[in-house]
Design an enzyme around this catalytic site. Structure first.
Site: not given
Ligand code: NDP
Length: 455
Positions: A48, A43, A51, A439, A434, A181, A177
């Site tokens: 976090c 983080c 980023k 709101e 407001h 982002e 995510y």
């Molecule tokens: P996520 O799990 O959010 O998303 C992974 C993405 O990768 C999905 O779109 C998934 O597709 C795709 N994917 C997975 N495997 C493959 C593959 N083999 N080929 C192509 N696409 C694939 O993971 P992130 O890496 O974005 O983030 C990890 C975690 O970190 C998040 O789940 C979150 O919990 C945390 N995080 C939180 C943030 C916040 O609070 N603002 C910011 C950044 C991270 P599909 O939809 O088809 O499964």
């Protein structure tokens, strides 16, 4: 005197590990935390915090454009990526110092090096063995890269935060995510951004209306989203790369960024050797009190793959300390955990999606889409969307979702209301502030007409 060197050895000085360690030490326990990289963890060092600093940097691009409609004559602004990264790194160094000081002030020993569990009560760090009554695994996760020809050319969020220069064209694979982002911030800073997702839309698991609203806003800003699309290979081409898609299409770019989820950091930790059960994806299996299959070994945070969010890891750490060091067995409450995506515009969400709520019973849906007041003068074609999901029988608000400026700040407050079980009538009885976007959440009166989902 204890037969162990420590009451607790924590492996991993990230958000969960540091919180658990220092809270345990405050109860009088003798605690050490092992860290092979930088104190602060994902983080603070690779997630976090850096980023969000980059998201702030990119938000100025919108602000300079918006200012003209309010009478400002803004000369063509220039941006220095190198200066941003240097300033961001200075801030991370400052935070690392603060984390180190917090540990010292709470009498937590920092053991520098890679920790390996060598027995139910022993950990080896840099060739030296330490014993502990309890061992806590808080090693987090690491970007997962799928097996694609040329994947070695791809960067992950780790590298994206420290690029030497801002790429002109970037392909981002994934729609979670991290992907949305970084797509938003690179796009705002002037890069040409293409997202490639294998699914039909970004942000799987989020409310469908949120997914659609955000995707539409991102596309309006010029981000290309290739849906239902798979990367076949990545090949070096000139100074950049050619990304071949499953058809015949090829996208040329300067950087290929994979954001395809994260894998728990359990490899080479010695866990399976001492009898700790892992899932087939490598996450540590724990009970409601974070105890593994070895009674003296515990785990929390991203390494248990429940909800991978910093505040969740921190709360898990406090529940662990209450249970193990304060005599108050405390399970973690995973109901109504709010979350935000720092996309542009951002998303704030708490509670059930419409699909999840309908699986539990009948619902009333309230939705509002509007152009925020600021953009009437800024001229920016940006819309906000807010949605409440109400359980029809109890009239409790069970889902609260927003895409729009300040959504994370707004939804944090409404998360308290959902945690308290607030009803729609109580939302309605709350006087709005407001003029704000927030709101809308207390002034939505017209529920959407009932619809049969199969139609
Ligand atoms: P996520 O799990 O959010 O998303 C992974 C993405 O990768 C999905 O779109 C998934 O597709 C795709 N994917 C997975 N495997 C493959 C593959 N083999 N080929 C192509 N696409 C694939 O993971 P992130 O890496 O974005 O983030 C990890 C975690 O970190 C998040 O789940 C979150 O919990 C945390 N995080 C939180 C943030 C916040 O609070 N603002 C910011 C950044 C991270 P599909 O939809 O088809 O499964």
């Amino acid at each position: 005197m204890s037969k162990f060197d420590y009451d607790l050895i924590t492996i991993g000085a990230g958000s969960g590990g540091v919180r658990a360690s220092r809270m345990a030490a405050r109860t009088g326990a003798k605690v050490a935390v092992v860290e092979e990289s930088r104190v602060g963890g994902t983080c603070v060092m690779r997630g976090c915090v850096p980023k969000k600093l980059l998201v702030y940097a990119s938000s100025f691009a919108h602000s300079f454009g918006d200012a003209r409609g309010f009478g400002w004559d803004v000369a063509e602004p220039s941006f220095d990526w190198g200066e941003l990264i240097a300033n961001k790194n200075a801030e991370l160094n400052r935070l690392e110092g603060i984390y180190g000081r917090i540990l010292r002030e709470n009498n937590v020993d920092l053991l520098d090096g890679r920790g390996v569990v060598t027995g139910p009560n022993s950990v080896e760090v840099g060739g030296k063995s330490y014993t502990a009554k309890r061992i806590l695994i808080a090693t987090g996760g690491w970007p997962h890269l799928p097996d694609v020809p040329g994947i070695e050319h791809a960067i992950t969020s780790n590298e994206a935060l420290d690029l030497d220069e801002l790429p002109k064209r970037i392909v981002i694979v994934g729609g979670g995510y991290i992907a949305v982002e970084f797509a938003g911030l690179f796009n705002a800073l002037g890069a040409d951004v293409t997202i490639i997702i294998r699914a039909g839309n970004i942000l799987r698991g989020f409310d469908e209306d949120i997914r659609e609203a955000l995707a539409a806003e991102m596309e309006k800003q010029g981000i290309t989203i290739h849906r239902e699309c798979v990367v076949r290979s990545i090949e070096p081409e000139g100074d950049g790369y050619s990304v071949r898609l499953h058809g015949t299409e090829i996208i040329d770019c300067d950087k290929v960024f994979y954001a395809t989820g994260r894998t728990p950091n359990t490899k080479g930790l010695g866990l399976e050797e001492v009898g700790v059960t892992l899932t087939d994806k490598g996450a540590v299996v724990v009970d409601e009190y974070f105890q593994t299959s070895v009674p003296s070994i515990f785990a929390l945070g991203d390494v248990i793959s429940r909800i991978e969010l910093t505040p969740v890891a921190i709360n898990e750490g406090m529940a662990f300390v209450a249970t193990q060091f304060e005599g108050r067995p405390t399970p973690m409450d995973y109901e109504n955990v709010p979350a935000a995506v720092f996309s542009q515009p951002p998303v704030g969400t708490v509670g059930l999606t419409e699909v999840e709520a309908r699986e539990r019973g009948d619902v009333d849906i309230y939705m509002s889409r509007f152009r925020p007041m600021k953009h009437t003068l800024s001229g920016r074609e940006s819309h906000a969307m807010m949605k409440l999901i109400v359980d029809r029988a109890s009239q409790r608000v069970v889902g609260c979702h927003m895409v729009g400026d300040d959504a994370p700040e707004i939804v944090q407050g409404f998360a308290v209301a959902l945690k308290c079980g607030a009803t729609k009538a109580q939302f309605d009885a709350t006087v709005g502030i407001h003029p704000t976007a927030a709101e809308e959440f207390v002034t939505m009166r017209e529920k959407l007409p009932d619809h049969d989902e199969d139609q």
